[in-house]
Design a protein around this motif. Structure first.
Motif, PDB file in Angstrom:
ATOM      1  N   PHE A 101       0.849  -1.186   0.000  1.00  0.00           N
ATOM      2  CA  PHE A 101       0.000   0.000   0.000  1.00  0.00           C
ATOM      3  C   PHE A 101       0.885   1.236   0.000  1.00  0.00           C
ATOM      4  CE2 PHE A 101      -3.220  -2.833   2.061  1.00  0.00           C
ATOM      5  CZ  PHE A 101      -4.262  -2.604   1.176  1.00  0.00           C
ATOM      6  N   ASP A 102       0.460   2.272  -0.739  1.00  0.00           N
ATOM      7  CA  ASP A 102       1.176   3.543  -0.639  1.00  0.00           C
ATOM      8  C   ASP A 102       0.663   4.304   0.584  1.00  0.00           C
ATOM      9  OD1 ASP A 102      -1.232   4.795  -1.280  1.00  0.00           O
ATOM     10  OD2 ASP A 102      -0.719   5.071  -3.388  1.00  0.00           O
ATOM     11  N   ASN A 103       1.149   5.514   0.786  1.00  0.00           N
ATOM     12  CA  ASN A 103       0.770   6.276   1.978  1.00  0.00           C
ATOM     13  C   ASN A 103      -0.204   7.411   1.662  1.00  0.00           C
ATOM     14  OD1 ASN A 103       2.489   7.938   0.607  1.00  0.00           O
ATOM     15  ND2 ASN A 103       3.834   8.398   2.342  1.00  0.00           N
ATOM     16  N   SER A 104      -1.024   7.219   0.630  1.00  0.00           N
ATOM     17  CA  SER A 104      -2.010   8.233   0.268  1.00  0.00           C
ATOM     18  C   SER A 104      -3.197   8.192   1.232  1.00  0.00           C
ATOM     19  CB  SER A 104      -2.492   8.025  -1.169  1.00  0.00           C
ATOM     20  OG  SER A 104      -3.070   6.745  -1.318  1.00  0.00           O
ATOM     21  N   GLU A 105      -4.054   9.202   1.135  1.00  0.00           N
ATOM     22  CA  GLU A 105      -5.215   9.291   2.032  1.00  0.00           C
ATOM     23  C   GLU A 105      -6.114   8.068   1.866  1.00  0.00           C
ATOM     24  OE1 GLU A 105      -9.300   9.946   3.002  1.00  0.00           O
ATOM     25  OE2 GLU A 105      -8.571  10.061   0.936  1.00  0.00           O
ATOM     26  N   TRP A 106      -6.272   7.604   0.638  1.00  0.00           N
ATOM     27  CA  TRP A 106      -6.951   6.324   0.379  1.00  0.00           C
ATOM     28  C   TRP A 106      -5.857   5.380  -0.096  1.00  0.00           C
ATOM     29  CZ3 TRP A 106     -11.234   5.414  -3.881  1.00  0.00           C
ATOM     30  CH2 TRP A 106     -11.809   4.151  -3.686  1.00  0.00           C
ATOM     31  N   PRO A 107      -5.289   4.570   0.808  1.00  0.00           N
ATOM     32  CA  PRO A 107      -4.123   3.751   0.440  1.00  0.00           C
ATOM     33  C   PRO A 107      -4.390   2.928  -0.808  1.00  0.00           C
ATOM     34  CG  PRO A 107      -4.503   3.672   2.796  1.00  0.00           C
ATOM     35  CD  PRO A 107      -5.676   4.390   2.219  1.00  0.00           C
ATOM     36  N   TRP A 108      -3.410   2.961  -1.729  1.00  0.00           N
ATOM     37  CA  TRP A 108      -3.591   2.301  -3.027  1.00  0.00           C
ATOM     38  C   TRP A 108      -2.432   1.340  -3.270  1.00  0.00           C
ATOM     39  CZ3 TRP A 108      -8.224   2.797  -4.908  1.00  0.00           C
ATOM     40  CH2 TRP A 108      -8.513   2.319  -6.191  1.00  0.00           C
ATOM     41  N   GLY A 150      -9.291  -1.901 -12.595  1.00  0.00           N
ATOM     42  CA  GLY A 150      -9.382  -1.971 -11.143  1.00  0.00           C
ATOM     43  C   GLY A 150      -8.241  -1.317 -10.406  1.00  0.00           C
ATOM     44  N   SER A 151      -7.048  -1.365 -10.961  1.00  0.00           N
ATOM     45  CA  SER A 151      -5.890  -0.781 -10.273  1.00  0.00           C
ATOM     46  C   SER A 151      -5.715   0.705 -10.577  1.00  0.00           C
ATOM     47  CB  SER A 151      -4.618  -1.538 -10.671  1.00  0.00           C
ATOM     48  OG  SER A 151      -4.391  -1.436 -12.074  1.00  0.00           O
ATOM     49  N   ASN A 152      -6.577   1.245 -11.431  1.00  0.00           N
ATOM     50  CA  ASN A 152      -6.524   2.663 -11.791  1.00  0.00           C
ATOM     51  C   ASN A 152      -7.385   3.450 -10.797  1.00  0.00           C
ATOM     52  OD1 ASN A 152      -7.082   5.231 -12.908  1.00  0.00           O
ATOM     53  ND2 ASN A 152      -6.715   4.457 -14.982  1.00  0.00           N
ATOM     54  N   LYS A 153      -6.732   4.232  -9.958  1.00  0.00           N
ATOM     55  CA  LYS A 153      -7.447   4.940  -8.899  1.00  0.00           C
ATOM     56  C   LYS A 153      -8.462   5.924  -9.458  1.00  0.00           C
ATOM     57  CE  LYS A 153      -6.325   6.746  -4.324  1.00  0.00           C
ATOM     58  NZ  LYS A 153      -5.214   7.139  -3.428  1.00  0.00           N
ATOM     59  N   LYS A 154      -8.118   6.581 -10.548  1.00  0.00           N
ATOM     60  CA  LYS A 154      -9.047   7.548 -11.124  1.00  0.00           C
ATOM     61  C   LYS A 154     -10.280   6.841 -11.664  1.00  0.00           C
ATOM     62  CE  LYS A 154      -9.329  11.517 -14.228  1.00  0.00           C
ATOM     63  NZ  LYS A 154      -8.611  12.383 -15.191  1.00  0.00           N
ATOM     64  N   PHE A 155     -10.081   5.678 -12.323  1.00  0.00           N
ATOM     65  CA  PHE A 155     -11.235   4.956 -12.843  1.00  0.00           C
ATOM     66  C   PHE A 155     -12.151   4.515 -11.699  1.00  0.00           C
ATOM     67  CE2 PHE A 155     -13.412   0.967 -13.662  1.00  0.00           C
ATOM     68  CZ  PHE A 155     -14.122   1.269 -14.809  1.00  0.00           C
ATOM     69  N   MET A 156     -11.575   3.902 -10.656  1.00  0.00           N
ATOM     70  CA  MET A 156     -12.399   3.391  -9.570  1.00  0.00           C
ATOM     71  C   MET A 156     -13.086   4.536  -8.822  1.00  0.00           C
ATOM     72  SD  MET A 156     -12.316   0.175  -9.910  1.00  0.00           S
ATOM     73  CE  MET A 156     -13.254  -0.234  -8.450  1.00  0.00           C
ATOM     74  N   SER A 157     -12.388   5.633  -8.610  1.00  0.00           N
ATOM     75  CA  SER A 157     -13.015   6.786  -7.947  1.00  0.00           C
ATOM     76  C   SER A 157     -14.183   7.306  -8.768  1.00  0.00           C
ATOM     77  CB  SER A 157     -11.985   7.894  -7.732  1.00  0.00           C
ATOM     78  OG  SER A 157     -10.945   7.470  -6.876  1.00  0.00           O
ATOM     79  N   SER A 158     -13.997   7.378 -10.078  1.00  0.00           N
ATOM     80  CA  SER A 158     -15.071   7.850 -10.964  1.00  0.00           C
ATOM     81  C   SER A 158     -16.233   6.866 -10.981  1.00  0.00           C
ATOM     82  CB  SER A 158     -14.535   8.063 -12.376  1.00  0.00           C
ATOM     83  OG  SER A 158     -13.508   9.034 -12.386  1.00  0.00           O
ATOM     84  N   ILE A 162      -1.385  -4.681 -13.399  1.00  0.00           N
ATOM     85  CA  ILE A 162      -0.500  -5.175 -12.338  1.00  0.00           C
ATOM     86  C   ILE A 162      -0.747  -6.674 -12.239  1.00  0.00           C
ATOM     87  CG2 ILE A 162       0.213  -4.955  -9.927  1.00  0.00           C
ATOM     88  CD1 ILE A 162      -0.956  -2.192  -9.864  1.00  0.00           C
ATOM     89  N   PRO A 163       0.003  -7.468 -12.987  1.00  0.00           N
ATOM     90  CA  PRO A 163      -0.287  -8.908 -13.093  1.00  0.00           C
ATOM     91  C   PRO A 163      -0.314  -9.638 -11.758  1.00  0.00           C
ATOM     92  CG  PRO A 163       1.295  -8.239 -14.758  1.00  0.00           C
ATOM     93  CD  PRO A 163       1.132  -7.072 -13.834  1.00  0.00           C
ATOM     94  N   GLU A 164       0.406  -9.119 -10.747  1.00  0.00           N
ATOM     95  CA  GLU A 164       0.433  -9.794  -9.456  1.00  0.00           C
ATOM     96  C   GLU A 164      -0.805  -9.485  -8.605  1.00  0.00           C
ATOM     97  OE1 GLU A 164       4.324  -8.993 -11.150  1.00  0.00           O
ATOM     98  OE2 GLU A 164       2.788  -7.604 -10.412  1.00  0.00           O
ATOM     99  N   LEU A 165      -1.614  -8.542  -9.053  1.00  0.00           N
ATOM    100  CA  LEU A 165      -2.759  -8.099  -8.259  1.00  0.00           C
ATOM    101  C   LEU A 165      -3.986  -8.961  -8.547  1.00  0.00           C
ATOM    102  CD1 LEU A 165      -3.941  -6.034  -6.268  1.00  0.00           C
ATOM    103  CD2 LEU A 165      -4.518  -4.588  -8.227  1.00  0.00           C
ATOM    104  N   ASN A 166      -4.458  -9.660  -7.521  1.00  0.00           N
ATOM    105  CA  ASN A 166      -5.650 -10.492  -7.643  1.00  0.00           C
ATOM    106  C   ASN A 166      -6.885  -9.597  -7.700  1.00  0.00           C
ATOM    107  OD1 ASN A 166      -8.063 -11.850  -6.306  1.00  0.00           O
ATOM    108  ND2 ASN A 166      -6.728 -13.617  -6.650  1.00  0.00           N
ATOM    109  N   ASN A 167      -7.636  -9.699  -8.806  1.00  0.00           N
ATOM    110  CA  ASN A 167      -8.802  -8.844  -8.997  1.00  0.00           C
ATOM    111  C   ASN A 167      -9.824  -8.979  -7.885  1.00  0.00           C
ATOM    112  OD1 ASN A 167      -9.267  -6.989 -11.225  1.00  0.00           O
ATOM    113  ND2 ASN A 167      -8.656  -8.667 -12.547  1.00  0.00           N
ATOM    114  N   THR A 168     -10.086 -10.218  -7.484  1.00  0.00           N
ATOM    115  CA  THR A 168     -11.084 -10.435  -6.436  1.00  0.00           C
ATOM    116  C   THR A 168     -10.655  -9.758  -5.149  1.00  0.00           C
ATOM    117  OG1 THR A 168     -11.677 -12.553  -7.432  1.00  0.00           O
ATOM    118  CG2 THR A 168     -12.358 -12.193  -5.160  1.00  0.00           C
ATOM    119  N   TRP A 169      -9.402  -9.988  -4.756  1.00  0.00           N
ATOM    120  CA  TRP A 169      -8.890  -9.375  -3.526  1.00  0.00           C
ATOM    121  C   TRP A 169      -9.015  -7.860  -3.599  1.00  0.00           C
ATOM    122  CZ3 TRP A 169      -6.250  -5.982  -0.786  1.00  0.00           C
ATOM    123  CH2 TRP A 169      -5.805  -6.315   0.498  1.00  0.00           C
ATOM    124  N   TRP A 170      -8.580  -7.293  -4.734  1.00  0.00           N
ATOM    125  CA  TRP A 170      -8.503  -5.841  -4.830  1.00  0.00           C
ATOM    126  C   TRP A 170      -9.878  -5.192  -4.875  1.00  0.00           C
ATOM    127  CZ3 TRP A 170      -5.505  -2.344  -3.310  1.00  0.00           C
ATOM    128  CH2 TRP A 170      -5.581  -1.046  -3.797  1.00  0.00           C
TER     129      TRP A 170
END
Length: 878
Positions: free
Chosen positions: A187-194, A359-367, A397-405
């Motif tokens: 996770f990064d250290n943003s206000e909504w950890p990504w 799913g890993s695109n913060k702008k897409f998911m926020s929108s 992000i090939p290592e990122l499990n869609n269900t988990w995320w």
């Protein structure tokens, strides 16, 4: 705590230098707080190796090829700043030695990467000694769970022709477990950890759990680093109605009204995929290789002409509504929010292409939330059913499990915005997903095999803290070769299990033969189905109290017996049995009846006596017993003396009932702390209350029940409460005092009176409404000169005799019952009507029960006599 010599002081200085670049990061997202940087006092560094003592049973072990060490949260581990446990650290013969109260770790200083030759961890406490080094294979993993039960007939996949392999869990009979966290995404250290990638370098990052058979402590330790299991809102523990069906507004209202007219409680209405509009193309798959029509974001106005009004009506019925989502195909041009999403993302709409899911695109998911989902939530969607699981991993992000995320993103979006508790209904994505609560297990085959597998599947999931599985109760679809008919007995037994599972939800495929509504059944099946749902609501306060314990300890409501009885072989062998909270053992019925009775072998652990609730039998622990049950009975074994909070009757769990029940089971002293809160407030961690209730047997044949003053507070907490104290498996009292004042007996229940229920041999004490800040004491005096054991299966005998006599009248309408038969059949009523003759009437019943068949010989034909005798003979099996 620490013991340094010259070498260890040198190592400590190196550790400080390497730690300088690190920054303490406290990432707070509503209740999910991340504290990834450990307390410096818990850290010991030796060159390129670093060790963090997290608990007496848990040590983090890192080796890095290049500084610095990794101090960010991973998708699995989010907390490392824990209270520092007692431990010592020293260097002995060039070995770094770390000792806690339970473990000893040895590492050869300067020897490089961890391997079998330079690192060993040993247990220090009996009786479960072990020794572990990197590369050692675990032999006794107790398993965790799996992503889905789709197309499984029991544990066998009907199309792949393979048995299910459950993922490894956190517990093993070996006494140790290792989590390799080296390559986990961060996770990064943003206000909504990504999500962000792990630095590319040679790195080892092990979390070693050494617990012996202290399984509960191991799970608690895991919650300390991986986060707690959030408490779902209270309504989630009620009954959910779900069906894959193209419900219209009219049909939906009709179903809800039928629940009301049949007096069946309901909390959640699930609307499957047909709620949304689809395009008109008839191809099977879309451009994203997804099944056509699964993705959708626009209400189908042919079914719901005014969705806001439909949802508003549901709210007036105190119901929660969830909609099914499959977001894989993005946003199609025909969708109502297409233009809004395109503007938010600066997407070129000239080609009329779908806006792709990212799913890993913060702008897409926020929108997606801002432009599509939040507006629907405002109209009355309570939470989302996240059904999609087709793409295993993220495209970018090939290592990122869609269900988990997806589980993380949806849950934390609610957590960040709402004042109510977040709730998500989804698939299992892997370790760490316990932070996002409820699981949807998928499309299991309708069969006895599937029912038989689900209790084990559910309880073993607690080994990864995934304790809130929701199954398609009754099964989802018929398997190959099935006659395409729902067996009512199978459905009843599945519903009875469902009432004693984490989340209670009926569901089925889009098949006109799968009509699981209670009112589509009749006779004993209708009664048994209603009783199962009513039992769920009766036990709701107990279930909710245990859910709070899950939040505090990590121990799931449904868990294997070896948590409590780790040294008993039977706890591992009887895999279908499970504990339902702290005080109940469930032995599910998973086979069809034989001559009107379900027969099974039950293991009852030593250390307690167990009350077989539905038959009224107190059984000794430490034995295997053969038992039998009619359709309306179920093998619920309650610890002797248990104090169980309950409800008498309620519309649903969004509406608090007028009376609270305290059920006290026979055979021992007992106590409970009953939990309560506002039901759906996000502030439940600090805003809650509890009431301590104690039951004791005193000399002179007295029983004393104390309801202590409530502690704690939460908004709109009721100041007064009316309790009904129910003593199960009890003799007829001679007198009852409430706060030293005598309470009067009444044949029928009434306020400030007590009565005796002869059908289940229980005493009901109806207390007057009282301020919850006041203590109440009930003193029950039993006869000092007479005594009888009422917990020998009399409840089952009464029930079976009444059923048999009633059925006999339908076989021979002109029969005149002999006095002996009539008197015995009405014994339960006589116990209530004539309190002073309690012992006389019971002894008459017991002495004459074996003579009943003989008594009717002269009043009906031989066939009826034989049948009557066979019905009563079934009771001899118990």
């Amino acid at each position: 705590m620490f013991r340094f010599n010259v070498n260890s002081t040198y190592l400590f200085k190196i550790a400080l230098l390497l730690l300088l670049p690190s920054v303490q990061m406290s990432i707070t997202c509503a209740q999910t707080t991340m504290h990834p940087l450990a307390n410096a006092k818990a850290v010991i560094q030796s060159g390129q190796a670093r060790f963090t003592v997290l608990t007496p049973r848990l040590i983090r072990m890192e080796w890095t090829s290049t500084a610095p060490f990794m101090d960010k949260p991973t998708l699995t581990v989010i907390n490392r700043n824990l209270p520092v446990p007692k431990f010592s650290s020293s260097v002995e013969n060039n070995d770094l030695v770390i000792r806690t109260e339970e473990l000893e770790l040895r590492y050869k200083t300067g020897s490089g990467k961890f391997n079998a030759d330079n690192l060993v961890v040993k247990a220090l406490t009996p009786p479960h000694f072990f020794s572990w080094s990197p590369g050692k294979a675990q032999k006794g993993n107790l398993k965790g769970t799996s992503r889905t039960l789709d197309n499984y007939d029991g544990d066998y996949h009907i199309w792949d022709k393979k048995k299910m392999e459950l993922e490894d869990g956190l517990l093993a009979t070996d006494g140790w477990t290792v989590i390799d966290d080296a390559q986990k995404l961060l996770f990064d250290n943003s206000e909504w950890p990504w999500v962000t990638n792990h630095p590319a370098k040679d790195y080892q990052d092990f979390y070693f759990f050494g617990y012996g058979h202290q399984y509960k402590k191991a799970l608690y330790d895991y919650t300390q680093i991986a986060g707690r299991v959030p408490l779902p809102p209270r309504y989630a523990f009620g009954y959910w109605w779900s069906r894959y069906w193209s419900y219209s507004d009219n049909e939906m209202r009709d179903v809800v009204e039928n629940f009301k007219s049949h007096n069946v409680p309901l909390d959640v209405f699930v609307i499957d995929m047909d709620w949304h509009q689809t395009d008109s193309l008839r191809t099977k798959y879309d451009v994203f290789d997804q099944t056509k029509h699964w993705t959708g974001w626009t209400w189908n106005k042919r079914l719901f002409p005014d969705p806001a009004n439909a949802l508003s009506w549901m709210k007036t019925k105190d119901l929660k509504v969830t909609l099914n989502l499959h977001p894989a195909s993005g946003i199609a041009p025909f969708e109502e929010p297409y233009q809004r999403m395109a503007r938010a993302l600066n997407f070129d709409t000239s080609t009329r292409a779908n806006i792709p899911y990212e799913g890993s695109n913060k702008k897409f998911m926020s929108s997606l939330f801002d432009q599509v989902l939040h507006p629907m939530e405002k109209t009355g969607v309570s939470f989302w059913w996240l059904d999609w699981q087709q793409w295993a991993n993220d495209k970018k992000i090939p290592e990122l499990n869609n269900t988990w995320w997806l589980n993380y993103v949806f849950f934390t979006d609610m957590e960040r915005r709402n004042t109510t508790r977040p709730l998500l209904y989804h698939r299992w994505g892997g370790l760490g997903n316990h932070r996002y609560q409820l699981g949807f297990s998928g499309d299991a085959v309708i069969s006895w095999k599937s029912l038989a597998f689900q209790p084990y599947f559910t309880s073993s999931a607690s080994n990864v803290l995934y304790g809130y599985w929701s199954h398609d109760i009754g099964g989802h679809q018929f398997g190959p070769g099935s006659d395409q008919k729902l067996d009512p007995e199978l459905y009843v037994r599945w519903m009875q299990y469902g009432a004693l599972s984490p989340i209670f939800r009926s569901h089925s495929s889009k098949n006109a033969n799968l009509n699981k509504e209670v009112w589509n059944f009749s006779g004993q099946y209708y009664d048994a189905l209603k009783n199962a749902i009513n039992l769920r609501y009766e036990l709701a306060p107990y279930i909710y109290t245990m859910a709070r314990k899950t939040y505090e300890t990590g121990i799931s409501i449904c868990r294997p017996l070896y948590y409590d009885y780790p040294e008993d072989e039977e706890a591992y062998q009887f895999q279908s049995e499970y504990m339902f909270g702290d005080d109940m053992l469930i032995a599910p019925i998973v086979e069809a009846m034989d001559k009107g009775q379900s027969k099974l072998k039950v293991w009852l652990p030593e250390g307690n006596n167990w009350f077989e609730w539905h038959t009224g039998t107190l059984l000794k622990g430490g034995q295997k017993v053969k038992r039998s049950f009619s359709l309306e009975e179920y093998p619920i074994y309650v610890k002797a003396g248990a104090v169980v909070p309950a409800y008498k009757q309620t519309k649903n769990l969004s509406v608090q009932p007028d009376k609270s029940v305290i059920a006290i089971f026979p055979g021992a002293d007992g106590s409970a702390n009953v939990y309560e809160d506002a039901g759906n407030s996000k502030k439940y961690a600090t805003e809650y209350a509890s009431t301590s209730i104690i039951s004791k047997y005193l000399s002179g044949r007295k029983q004393e029940i104390t309801i202590r003053p409530r502690k704690g507070t939460y908004p709109n907490m009721p100041l007064e409460r009316t309790y009904v104290v129910r003593l199960l498996g009890a003799e007829m009292p001679r007198s009852i005092l409430v706060n030293n004042k005598k309470m009067n007996y009444a044949v029928e229940p009434g306020i400030n009176t007590w009565n005796y229920n002869g059908k289940d041999l229980s005493v009901e004490i109806s207390l007057p409404e009282t301020n919850c800040a006041r203590q109440q004491r009930i003193t029950v005096q039993y006869d000092e000169n007479d005594k009888i054991d009422v917990n020998t299966g009399l409840v089952k005998k009464f029930r079976q005799l009444s059923k048999t006599v009633t059925a006999l009248k339908f076989k021979d309408a002109d029969i005149i019952l002999p006095e002996l038969v009539g008197r015995c059949e009405e014994t339960n009523r006589s116990l209530s009507y004539y309190p002073s003759q309690f012992y006389k009437n019971l002894r008459y019943f017991e002495s004459q029960f074996s003579n009943l068949s003989q008594a009717i010989i002269e009043t009906t034909n031989k066939d009826n006599v034989k049948w009557f005798e066979e019905q009563l003979d079934q009771l001899k099996n118990n």
